[in-house]
Design a protein around this motif. Structure first.
Motif, PDB file in Angstrom:
ATOM      1  N   PRO A 166       0.391 -41.333   4.689  1.00 22.62           N
ATOM      2  CA  PRO A 166      -0.607 -41.533   5.746  1.00 22.62           C
ATOM      3  C   PRO A 166      -0.695 -40.295   6.639  1.00 22.62           C
ATOM      4  O   PRO A 166       0.336 -39.702   6.986  1.00 22.62           O
ATOM      5  CB  PRO A 166      -0.055 -42.734   6.514  1.00 22.62           C
ATOM      6  CG  PRO A 166       0.781 -43.469   5.521  1.00 22.62           C
ATOM      7  CD  PRO A 166       1.400 -42.396   4.663  1.00 22.62           C
ATOM      8  N   MET A 167      -1.916 -39.917   7.014  1.00 19.35           N
ATOM      9  CA  MET A 167      -2.113 -38.676   7.752  1.00 19.35           C
ATOM     10  C   MET A 167      -3.098 -38.865   8.902  1.00 19.35           C
ATOM     11  O   MET A 167      -4.071 -39.605   8.787  1.00 19.35           O
ATOM     12  CB  MET A 167      -2.601 -37.561   6.813  1.00 19.35           C
ATOM     13  CG  MET A 167      -1.611 -37.219   5.712  1.00 19.35           C
ATOM     14  SD  MET A 167      -2.166 -35.882   4.615  1.00 19.35           S
ATOM     15  CE  MET A 167      -2.109 -34.478   5.753  1.00 19.35           C
ATOM     16  N   LEU A 168      -2.805 -38.168  10.007  1.00 17.74           N
ATOM     17  CA  LEU A 168      -3.700 -38.064  11.158  1.00 17.74           C
ATOM     18  C   LEU A 168      -4.044 -36.596  11.329  1.00 17.74           C
ATOM     19  O   LEU A 168      -3.148 -35.757  11.473  1.00 17.74           O
ATOM     20  CB  LEU A 168      -3.012 -38.597  12.413  1.00 17.74           C
ATOM     21  CG  LEU A 168      -3.752 -38.406  13.740  1.00 17.74           C
ATOM     22  CD1 LEU A 168      -5.072 -39.164  13.752  1.00 17.74           C
ATOM     23  CD2 LEU A 168      -2.869 -38.831  14.917  1.00 17.74           C
ATOM     24  N   VAL A 169      -5.337 -36.274  11.278  1.00 17.12           N
ATOM     25  CA  VAL A 169      -5.785 -34.881  11.332  1.00 17.12           C
ATOM     26  C   VAL A 169      -6.689 -34.714  12.551  1.00 17.12           C
ATOM     27  O   VAL A 169      -7.699 -35.407  12.688  1.00 17.12           O
ATOM     28  CB  VAL A 169      -6.527 -34.492  10.044  1.00 17.12           C
ATOM     29  CG1 VAL A 169      -6.882 -33.007  10.057  1.00 17.12           C
ATOM     30  CG2 VAL A 169      -5.679 -34.821   8.813  1.00 17.12           C
ATOM     31  N   ILE A 170      -6.316 -33.771  13.433  1.00 18.05           N
ATOM     32  CA  ILE A 170      -7.027 -33.577  14.702  1.00 18.05           C
ATOM     33  C   ILE A 170      -7.285 -32.087  14.919  1.00 18.05           C
ATOM     34  O   ILE A 170      -6.410 -31.248  14.671  1.00 18.05           O
ATOM     35  CB  ILE A 170      -6.195 -34.090  15.900  1.00 18.05           C
ATOM     36  CG1 ILE A 170      -5.708 -35.522  15.676  1.00 18.05           C
ATOM     37  CG2 ILE A 170      -6.989 -34.002  17.188  1.00 18.05           C
ATOM     38  CD1 ILE A 170      -4.706 -35.991  16.722  1.00 18.05           C
ATOM     39  N   ASN A 171      -8.464 -31.758  15.416  1.00 19.00           N
ATOM     40  CA  ASN A 171      -8.728 -30.400  15.882  1.00 19.00           C
ATOM     41  C   ASN A 171      -9.936 -30.420  16.809  1.00 19.00           C
ATOM     42  O   ASN A 171     -10.641 -31.423  16.925  1.00 19.00           O
ATOM     43  CB  ASN A 171      -8.966 -29.437  14.708  1.00 19.00           C
ATOM     44  CG  ASN A 171      -8.731 -27.982  15.108  1.00 19.00           C
ATOM     45  OD1 ASN A 171      -8.153 -27.697  16.159  1.00 19.00           O
ATOM     46  ND2 ASN A 171      -9.181 -27.053  14.287  1.00 19.00           N
ATOM     47  N   THR A 210     -13.896 -28.595  22.762  1.00 19.36           N
ATOM     48  CA  THR A 210     -12.555 -28.012  22.857  1.00 19.36           C
ATOM     49  C   THR A 210     -12.296 -27.171  21.615  1.00 19.36           C
ATOM     50  O   THR A 210     -13.007 -27.303  20.606  1.00 19.36           O
ATOM     51  CB  THR A 210     -11.480 -29.106  23.025  1.00 19.36           C
ATOM     52  OG1 THR A 210     -10.210 -28.496  23.271  1.00 19.36           O
ATOM     53  CG2 THR A 210     -11.391 -29.990  21.796  1.00 19.36           C
ATOM     54  N   GLY A 211     -11.284 -26.292  21.694  1.00 21.63           N
ATOM     55  CA  GLY A 211     -11.044 -25.331  20.634  1.00 21.63           C
ATOM     56  C   GLY A 211      -9.793 -25.613  19.829  1.00 21.63           C
ATOM     57  O   GLY A 211      -9.469 -26.756  19.521  1.00 21.63           O
ATOM     58  N   HIS A 212      -9.060 -24.534  19.508  1.00 19.94           N
ATOM     59  CA  HIS A 212      -7.943 -24.606  18.568  1.00 19.94           C
ATOM     60  C   HIS A 212      -6.906 -25.636  19.006  1.00 19.94           C
ATOM     61  O   HIS A 212      -6.419 -25.600  20.141  1.00 19.94           O
ATOM     62  CB  HIS A 212      -7.297 -23.219  18.458  1.00 19.94           C
ATOM     63  CG  HIS A 212      -6.264 -23.110  17.391  1.00 19.94           C
ATOM     64  ND1 HIS A 212      -6.469 -23.562  16.113  1.00 19.94           N
ATOM     65  CD2 HIS A 212      -5.009 -22.586  17.412  1.00 19.94           C
ATOM     66  CE1 HIS A 212      -5.394 -23.321  15.380  1.00 19.94           C
ATOM     67  NE2 HIS A 212      -4.490 -22.743  16.147  1.00 19.94           N
ATOM     68  N   CYS A 213      -6.612 -26.561  18.118  1.00 23.65           N
ATOM     69  CA  CYS A 213      -5.645 -27.643  18.347  1.00 23.65           C
ATOM     70  C   CYS A 213      -6.068 -28.585  19.468  1.00 23.65           C
ATOM     71  O   CYS A 213      -5.253 -29.418  19.898  1.00 23.65           O
ATOM     72  CB  CYS A 213      -4.249 -27.093  18.626  1.00 23.65           C
ATOM     73  SG  CYS A 213      -3.569 -26.106  17.270  1.00 23.65           S
TER      74      CYS A 213
END
Length: 359
Positions: free
Chosen positions: A290-295, A324-327
């Motif tokens: 399971p994965m959570l991907v945010i940016n 918003t930007g990086h991370c």
């Protein structure tokens, strides 16, 4: 191996000023350093490492070891390209350990001896144990970025402890910080060793949280099913490694140093080395945890497609935050809310026993 490269201090301040303030340094001191610094590499008045080290030394003399560690972190920034930078990192570690008794959660620094390419390598890790953590609970394994290392993201680490109540183990990815080996796809072997060690510290359940280039490694371990769950914050996955992308704000030199070049590489050499990091082979498989991907949608380093490529995958939640930007660092409270809501829901749905997400 390391090298200096053309880098304009004013441009770094323009990009990193919010990060400098948001991590806890007084704005007046950052402004003073910004006004004093005229050269990136000179170890002399007006030089980046000299002026930041002077700020850090003043904090240390006043007993403000936490602020001193932050300032020495900027002194050694963005990479260990010379002896002055390496000395600043040593001072940062010294001040960080002096500040440790005042941390919000109990802390210790362990040095692990892990297998790597048929030999062994030492990997220092920082372990944070919040009061709510139990010996039978899951553990967060956290990796920072290519220029913001485990001491630099201390505030995020302690906040993760507070929000999740879980033990946190933080490390520097290969080619950065305390690492003794260059950054390469082979660094996944070190991460696997860290995962194995981390499984012995709690219930055996490990969630790999990766930030920036650390998010590349958490994406790798999540896609490979080597951890029980993975959180990817601004991780480069595939498109970011295409030629011509990693060039803004000195990132080509930062990455070149991490890769172990001893002189400024040609663009072909740099992007030839980066091409090997593409996670396309793992994206084409179905063994993921399971994965959570945010940016952030406005990331100047990692294209949106490296986040959106995860949409529609099983057991995967994707957030591309606007404005918003990086991370998505300027929306960190929202990021932490998303993680805090996703994590217990995901952990409760895991099959019994660690490593059972692997197929």
């Amino acid at each position: 191996m390391s090298y200096q490269w053309p880098l304009v201090a004013k441009e770094l301040f323009a990009e990193r000023y919010p990060q400098m303030i948001n991590t806890g340094l007084p704005a007046a001191d950052v402004d003073a350093a910004r006004a004093a610094i005229t050269d990136m590499w000179a170890d002399a008045p007006g030089g980046w490492v000299h002026e930041w080290s002077a700020v850090a030394a003043r904090y240390a003399a006043a007993g403000s070891h936490d602020l001193s560690a932050l300032a020495y972190g900027w002194a050694r920034f963005p990479t260990l390209a010379d002896e002055a930078k390496r000395a600043a990192l040593a001072h940062q570690t010294e001040q960080y350990l002096l500040a440790a008794p005042g941390f919000a959660v109990p802390f210790r620094r362990d040095v692990l001896d892990l297998p790597y390419q048929g030999a062994r390598t030492q990997v220092p890790v920082h372990v944070f144990t919040p009061p709510a953590a139990t010996e039978k609970g899951p553990v967060l394994l956290v990796s920072g970025g290519v220029d913001s290392w485990k001491m630099d993201v201390h505030g995020l680490l302690t906040t993760l402890c507070a929000h999740t109540g879980l033990l946190v183990v933080a490390f520097d990815i290969p080619g950065t910080g305390d690492s003794q080996v260059p950054m390469s796809p082979d660094g996944a072997e070190i991460v696997r060793g860290l995962i194995g060690h981390t499984r012995t510290l709690g219930s055996g359940i490990v969630v790999h949280v990766g930030i920036s280039m650390g998010g590349h490694y958490s994406a790798r371990s999540g896609l490979a099913g080597e951890v029980d769950a993975a959180v990817v914050m601004g991780g480069p996955v595939e498109a970011a490694f295409d030629g011509g992308r990693l060039t803004r704000f000195g990132m080509d030199g930062i990455v070149g140093n991490a890769l172990g070049f001893d002189r400024q590489p040609s663009r072909d050499d740099l992007f030839g080395a980066l091409a090997a990091f593409s996670l396309r082979p793992l994206l084409d498989q179905e063994s993921q945890a399971p994965m959570l991907v945010i940016n952030g949608a406005d990331d100047v380093h990692v294209p949106q497609v490296d986040t959106l490529v995860f949409e529609g995958r099983r057991d995967t939640e994707v957030h591309l935050l606007p404005g918003t930007g990086h991370c998505a660092v300027t929306k960190l409270p929202e990021v932490l809310r998303i993680i805090s809501e996703w994590l217990p829901r995901t952990l409760s749905a895991l099959p019994v026993g660690p490593g059972t997400t692997s197929r």
